[in-house]
Design a protein around this motif. Structure first.
Motif, PDB file in Angstrom:
ATOM      1  N   ALA A   1      11.905  -4.781 -11.991  1.00 17.36           N
ATOM      2  CA  ALA A   1      11.634  -3.855 -10.784  1.00 17.36           C
ATOM      3  C   ALA A   1      12.997  -3.300 -10.454  1.00 17.36           C
ATOM      4  O   ALA A   1      14.034  -3.911 -10.431  1.00 17.36           O
ATOM      5  CB  ALA A   1      10.979  -4.749 -10.043  1.00 17.36           C
ATOM      6  N   THR A   2      12.728  -2.050  -9.644  1.00 10.30           N
ATOM      7  CA  THR A   2      13.886  -1.378  -9.102  1.00 10.30           C
ATOM      8  C   THR A   2      13.395  -0.603  -7.864  1.00 10.30           C
ATOM      9  O   THR A   2      12.094  -0.440  -7.792  1.00 10.30           O
ATOM     10  CB  THR A   2      14.477  -0.285  -9.932  1.00 10.30           C
ATOM     11  OG1 THR A   2      13.621   0.594 -10.343  1.00 10.30           O
ATOM     12  CG2 THR A   2      14.937  -0.879 -11.309  1.00 10.30           C
TER      13      THR A   2
ATOM     14  N   THR B   1       5.685   4.238  -3.144  1.00 12.07           N
ATOM     15  CA  THR B   1       6.543   4.515  -2.060  1.00 12.07           C
ATOM     16  C   THR B   1       6.179   3.650  -0.850  1.00 12.07           C
ATOM     17  O   THR B   1       5.189   3.750  -0.458  1.00 12.07           O
ATOM     18  CB  THR B   1       6.771   6.147  -1.628  1.00 12.07           C
ATOM     19  OG1 THR B   1       6.965   6.724  -2.957  1.00 12.07           O
ATOM     20  CG2 THR B   1       7.528   6.218  -0.561  1.00 12.07           C
ATOM     21  N   PHE B   2       7.170   3.129  -0.058  1.00 13.19           N
ATOM     22  CA  PHE B   2       7.030   2.285   1.095  1.00 13.19           C
ATOM     23  C   PHE B   2       8.246   2.727   2.107  1.00 13.19           C
ATOM     24  O   PHE B   2       9.358   3.096   1.833  1.00 13.19           O
ATOM     25  CB  PHE B   2       6.833   0.894   1.087  1.00 13.19           C
ATOM     26  CG  PHE B   2       7.979   0.138   0.351  1.00 13.19           C
ATOM     27  CD1 PHE B   2       8.945  -0.267   1.218  1.00 13.19           C
ATOM     28  CD2 PHE B   2       8.286   0.067  -0.919  1.00 13.19           C
ATOM     29  CE1 PHE B   2      10.099  -1.162   0.916  1.00 13.19           C
ATOM     30  CE2 PHE B   2       9.523  -0.362  -1.475  1.00 13.19           C
ATOM     31  CZ  PHE B   2      10.450  -1.146  -0.268  1.00 13.19           C
ATOM     32  N   PHE B   3       7.936   2.512   3.329  1.00 12.82           N
ATOM     33  CA  PHE B   3       9.115   2.622   4.339  1.00 12.82           C
ATOM     34  C   PHE B   3       9.566   1.249   4.939  1.00 12.82           C
ATOM     35  O   PHE B   3       8.467   0.455   5.145  1.00 12.82           O
ATOM     36  CB  PHE B   3       8.362   3.772   5.382  1.00 12.82           C
ATOM     37  CG  PHE B   3       8.130   4.935   4.830  1.00 12.82           C
ATOM     38  CD1 PHE B   3       8.869   5.934   4.623  1.00 12.82           C
ATOM     39  CD2 PHE B   3       6.648   5.099   4.469  1.00 12.82           C
ATOM     40  CE1 PHE B   3       8.619   7.251   4.169  1.00 12.82           C
ATOM     41  CE2 PHE B   3       6.441   6.307   3.825  1.00 12.82           C
ATOM     42  CZ  PHE B   3       7.352   7.450   3.772  1.00 12.82           C
TER      43      PHE B   3
ATOM     44  N   GLU C   1      12.967   5.435   3.352  1.00 14.73           N
ATOM     45  CA  GLU C   1      11.893   5.711   2.426  1.00 14.73           C
ATOM     46  C   GLU C   1      12.390   5.030   1.097  1.00 14.73           C
ATOM     47  O   GLU C   1      13.536   5.335   0.510  1.00 14.73           O
ATOM     48  CB  GLU C   1      11.732   7.227   2.366  1.00 14.73           C
ATOM     49  CG  GLU C   1      10.813   7.389   1.309  1.00 14.73           C
ATOM     50  CD  GLU C   1      10.621   8.814   1.102  1.00 14.73           C
ATOM     51  OE1 GLU C   1       9.693   9.688   0.349  1.00 14.73           O
ATOM     52  OE2 GLU C   1      11.006   9.781   2.261  1.00 14.73           O
ATOM     53  N   ASN C   2      11.417   4.332   0.520  1.00 10.40           N
ATOM     54  CA  ASN C   2      11.894   3.686  -0.721  1.00 10.40           C
ATOM     55  C   ASN C   2      10.976   3.890  -1.725  1.00 10.40           C
ATOM     56  O   ASN C   2       9.797   3.944  -1.684  1.00 10.40           O
ATOM     57  CB  ASN C   2      12.106   2.025  -0.315  1.00 10.40           C
ATOM     58  CG  ASN C   2      13.002   1.750   0.633  1.00 10.40           C
ATOM     59  OD1 ASN C   2      14.264   1.674   0.372  1.00 10.40           O
ATOM     60  ND2 ASN C   2      12.721   1.739   1.994  1.00 10.40           N
ATOM     61  N   LYS C   3      11.290   3.987  -3.051  1.00  8.79           N
ATOM     62  CA  LYS C   3      10.713   4.347  -4.442  1.00  8.79           C
ATOM     63  C   LYS C   3      10.798   3.139  -5.053  1.00  8.79           C
ATOM     64  O   LYS C   3      11.665   2.637  -5.469  1.00  8.79           O
ATOM     65  CB  LYS C   3      11.197   5.370  -4.757  1.00  8.79           C
ATOM     66  CG  LYS C   3      11.356   6.686  -4.392  1.00  8.79           C
ATOM     67  CD  LYS C   3      10.074   7.359  -4.245  1.00  8.79           C
ATOM     68  CE  LYS C   3      10.032   8.727  -3.356  1.00  8.79           C
ATOM     69  NZ  LYS C   3       8.985   9.437  -3.234  1.00  8.79           N
ATOM     70  N   LEU C   4       9.417   2.430  -5.264  1.00 10.67           N
ATOM     71  CA  LEU C   4       9.334   1.103  -6.169  1.00 10.67           C
ATOM     72  C   LEU C   4       8.976   1.428  -7.420  1.00 10.67           C
ATOM     73  O   LEU C   4       8.031   2.184  -7.518  1.00 10.67           O
ATOM     74  CB  LEU C   4       8.542   0.289  -5.363  1.00 10.67           C
ATOM     75  CG  LEU C   4       8.106  -1.053  -6.232  1.00 10.67           C
ATOM     76  CD1 LEU C   4       9.165  -1.966  -6.404  1.00 10.67           C
ATOM     77  CD2 LEU C   4       6.993  -1.650  -5.620  1.00 10.67           C
TER      78      LEU C   4
ATOM     79  N   ARG D   1       0.650  -1.186   0.027  1.00 12.78           N
ATOM     80  CA  ARG D   1       0.118  -0.234  -0.066  1.00 12.78           C
ATOM     81  C   ARG D   1       0.964   1.097  -0.183  1.00 12.78           C
ATOM     82  O   ARG D   1       1.970   1.122   0.421  1.00 12.78           O
ATOM     83  CB  ARG D   1      -0.798  -0.017   1.140  1.00 12.78           C
ATOM     84  CG  ARG D   1      -1.902  -1.076   1.184  1.00 12.78           C
ATOM     85  CD  ARG D   1      -3.020  -0.879   2.314  1.00 12.78           C
ATOM     86  NE  ARG D   1      -2.512  -0.487   3.556  1.00 12.78           N
ATOM     87  CZ  ARG D   1      -2.306  -1.561   4.498  1.00 12.78           C
ATOM     88  NH1 ARG D   1      -2.688  -2.660   4.133  1.00 12.78           N
ATOM     89  NH2 ARG D   1      -1.694  -1.401   5.565  1.00 12.78           N
ATOM     90  N   GLU D   2       0.304   2.241  -0.786  1.00 14.19           N
ATOM     91  CA  GLU D   2       1.169   3.400  -0.768  1.00 14.19           C
ATOM     92  C   GLU D   2       1.647   4.026   0.549  1.00 14.19           C
ATOM     93  O   GLU D   2       0.735   4.364   1.533  1.00 14.19           O
ATOM     94  CB  GLU D   2       0.525   4.618  -1.540  1.00 14.19           C
ATOM     95  CG  GLU D   2       1.100   6.029  -1.574  1.00 14.19           C
ATOM     96  CD  GLU D   2       2.432   5.738  -2.472  1.00 14.19           C
ATOM     97  OE1 GLU D   2       3.390   6.675  -2.479  1.00 14.19           O
ATOM     98  OE2 GLU D   2       2.623   4.789  -3.444  1.00 14.19           O
ATOM     99  N   LYS D   3       2.955   4.403   0.901  1.00 16.24           N
ATOM    100  CA  LYS D   3       3.530   4.814   2.129  1.00 16.24           C
ATOM    101  C   LYS D   3       3.299   4.047   3.351  1.00 16.24           C
ATOM    102  O   LYS D   3       3.110   4.532   4.468  1.00 16.24           O
ATOM    103  CB  LYS D   3       2.834   6.183   2.337  1.00 16.24           C
ATOM    104  CG  LYS D   3       3.315   7.053   1.247  1.00 16.24           C
ATOM    105  CD  LYS D   3       3.030   8.845   1.413  1.00 16.24           C
ATOM    106  CE  LYS D   3       3.742   9.696   0.490  1.00 16.24           C
ATOM    107  NZ  LYS D   3       3.181  11.012   0.747  1.00 16.24           N
ATOM    108  N   ARG D   4       3.292   2.676   3.072  1.00 17.46           N
ATOM    109  CA  ARG D   4       3.166   1.665   4.021  1.00 17.46           C
ATOM    110  C   ARG D   4       4.440   1.462   4.654  1.00 17.46           C
ATOM    111  O   ARG D   4       5.513   1.485   3.960  1.00 17.46           O
ATOM    112  CB  ARG D   4       2.269   0.305   3.461  1.00 17.46           C
ATOM    113  CG  ARG D   4       2.053  -0.648   4.602  1.00 17.46           C
ATOM    114  CD  ARG D   4       1.714  -2.110   4.139  1.00 17.46           C
ATOM    115  NE  ARG D   4       1.897  -3.040   5.265  1.00 17.46           N
ATOM    116  CZ  ARG D   4       1.697  -4.311   4.878  1.00 17.46           C
ATOM    117  NH1 ARG D   4       1.826  -4.698   3.641  1.00 17.46           N
ATOM    118  NH2 ARG D   4       1.656  -5.158   5.980  1.00 17.46           N
TER     119      ARG D   4
END
Length: 566
Positions: free
Chosen positions: A510-511, A561-563, A541-544, A483-486
């Motif tokens: 995927a990156t 984005t997820f954490f 903080e990670n950008k998928l 989920r976004e920003k989870r």
């Protein structure tokens, strides 16, 4: 409630049937720590091939320890979406190789080795051949965990033993003990008159005989009148203890009036001959009835090494005024035997009183020993020499945007090529065009399509209808646990579902934060998984970014984005 107690018997008792003296009987140990119960046996009849090993049950679950059956070194590792999935090959000092397939995961040392290769190539699908000193293993050492990867139809371990020439051999001949106290089952006996003057009950077509069970593995068929050259076929399976699967048998023998005709031994074959299974079985009967009948006679274009003939290539020559007793003897590996007696009464009839074979002649006649090409109003067809097992009239018809090339009840041993003229389509439209194989009920299945200028073509071993289709829709990406920003600190995996209705998944990448991550794709479940244990993530903080393509180039991108705490 009924309980079955399964005793853990020694794994290296010699078979009471025939222990091959030149094969080591105590060299290989079990690749699992549980009793061996099989869902598939060696040389079992499969689609377009003989089964090359044993399928060992794993209690319908994955993750069981897989052990090296003998000392040696990992000589090959192959990871693919299809086929064997994750597979290990171990080379042993005595010249044999063992194979372990459909694995869930490799042992830590092997997993680290292959992960390094996958990240270097930025590809899930890889094949490597380690040197002898890189991944040595001892007997009974943990090498992997059982799974359901690749083309597996359910959790199990596929296990093989191959000789120095890479030919698969029956592992049961090496001393493994499998419990089997049942006679092989006889599901049908068939007769095949050869030549227009031969008949069975005044009929020149294949005839199914009524089989009467007598008990204790003995059968007899109805008596019938016949004349001329006859071939026989049998539909038979074996059942092992503690399993309901229909397995292959170990040996089939035939004789007439006490004289040996043919012997089939399911002990060893080469991969190069495996597709000749389609000549060995009654292929048309299988396609129409979904039942494999093994032909007990050797036709032209059947080089199978499992077959030994002692005269007349297994055929019975029924002459006037004589009676015949034909016998089929079917054995499993443990020596349980089923015997079928087939009484034959000789009787001749004038040719006009015999029902002939129906032959649908067409304008397209193809010889098995010659290459042939056809052109049909915007389509071209090329069938190479040796693709057909026998001469045949082919039913070829243009049908809308497609073409019907005969019917799939006739087997092909080599690929034929079907070409499509696409000059009427714009260059832009051609990008999403592809060739699909159409089923009798109207479903369309993508076929790898080669595109060059105004001609698209496919290479296929299946007769049937093929037509041009168009796919303008990209794949669908559905997050499962994202989920976004989870915050995902407690998760071990990052899971997505990827689907493409028309042309299937063609690729993905995927990156995270611009760095490549390895995602494992299971086409059976449409699941795409990244394991956080790969330790690519260093930031909180990670950008998928996930890009998925289908087989005509349509793409879909998912970003989020997820954490995660490290």
């Amino acid at each position: 409630m009924r309980f079955i107690f399964l005793l853990l018997l020694p794994l290296f008792l010699c078979s009471p049937v025939k222990a091959q003296e030149d094969l080591p009987q105590d060299y290989f140990s079990s690749p699992l720590e549980i009793p061996l119960i099989l869902s598939g046996t060696f040389a079992e009849l499969r689609s377009n091939h003989f089964h090359s090993g044993l399928d060992i049950k794993t209690h319908q679950k994955t993750g069981l320890n897989v052990l090296a059956s003998a000392e040696g070194y990992v000589s090959r590792i192959k990871v693919s979406h299809f086929g064997y999935g994750k597979a290990l090959y171990i080379q042993h000092p005595n010249g044999y190789t063992t194979v372990y397939a459909h694995l869930k995961k490799f042992s830590p040392a092997i997993q680290a080795y292959i992960r390094k290769v996958q990240y270097a190539k930025e590809s899930y699908e890889v094949e490597v051949f380690p040197k002898a000193n890189e991944l040595p293993v001892k007997q009974n050492e943990l090498i992997a965990y059982s799974g359901n990867s690749g083309g597996s139809g359910g959790p199990h371990l596929h296990f093989e033993i191959r000789d120095a020439a890479a030919s698969p051999m029956n592992p049961l001949d090496f001393g493994f003990n499998i419990q089997d106290n049942s006679h092989p089952l006889i599901e049908g006996v068939f007769v095949y008159p050869q030549g227009e003057n031969s008949h069975v009950n005044q009929n020149n077509n294949r005839q199914k005989l009524r089989v009467i069970p007598l008990g204790n593995g003995n059968y007899i068929t109805e008596n019938f009148e016949a004349y001329g050259t006859l071939g026989f076929g049998v539909s038979t399976v074996d059942r092992l203890d503690f399993a309901s699967n229909k397995n292959g048998v170990y040996q089939i023998k035939t004789s007439v009036n006490g004289n040996k005709l043919m012997q089939i031994d399911f002990k060893k074959f080469s991969f190069s001959e495996s597709r000749y299974i389609n000549r060995f079985i009654d292929y048309a009967y299988y396609k129409n009835e979904r039942n494999r009948v093994q032909k007990l006679f050797k036709e032209d274009n059947n080089p199978l090494s499992i077959i030994t003939t002692y005269g007349e290539k297994g055929f019975v020559n029924v002459q006037d005024s004589l009676d015949y007793n034909y016998t089929i003897e079917v054995k499993d590996f443990k020596g349980n035997t089923s015997t079928i007696k087939v009484p034959i009464t000789s009787k001749t009839f004038p040719l006009e009183e015999i029902t002939p074979k129906k032959i649908d002649s067409t304008a397209y006649f193809a010889k098995a020993g010659q290459a042939i090409a056809f052109d049909e109003d915007g389509f071209d067809i090329y069938i190479p020499k040796g693709a057909l097992y026998e001469d045949a009239y082919l039913d070829i018809q243009k049908d809308g945007e497609g073409i019907k090339v005969h019917h799939d009840s006739t087997p092909l041993h080599k690929n034929m090529t079907i070409g499509f003229d696409v000059s009427n389509y714009t260059v832009k439209d051609r990008e999403q065009l592809y060739v699909a194989r159409m089923t009798d009920w109207g479903a369309a299945y993508y076929v790898d399509t080669y595109k060059k200028n105004n001609r698209f073509s496919v290479s296929t071993k299946t007769f049937g209808k093929y037509e041009l289709r168009q796919d303008n829709v990209g794949p669908k990406i559905t997050p499962i646990n994202f989920r976004e920003k989870r915050w995902m600190s407690s998760e071990n995996e990052l899971i997505f579902k990827i689907e493409d209705e028309l042309t299937n998944i063609g690729g993905y990448r995927a990156t995270i934060n611009g760095k490549f991550i390895l995602m494992e794709y299971d086409y059976k479940t449409d699941r795409l998984v990244y394991y956080f244990e790969d330790d690519i993530i260093k930031e909180t903080e990670n950008k998928l970014k996930l890009i998925v393509l289908d087989n005509v180039g349509n793409s879909t991108t998912f970003e989020g984005t997820f954490f995660r705490k490290n």
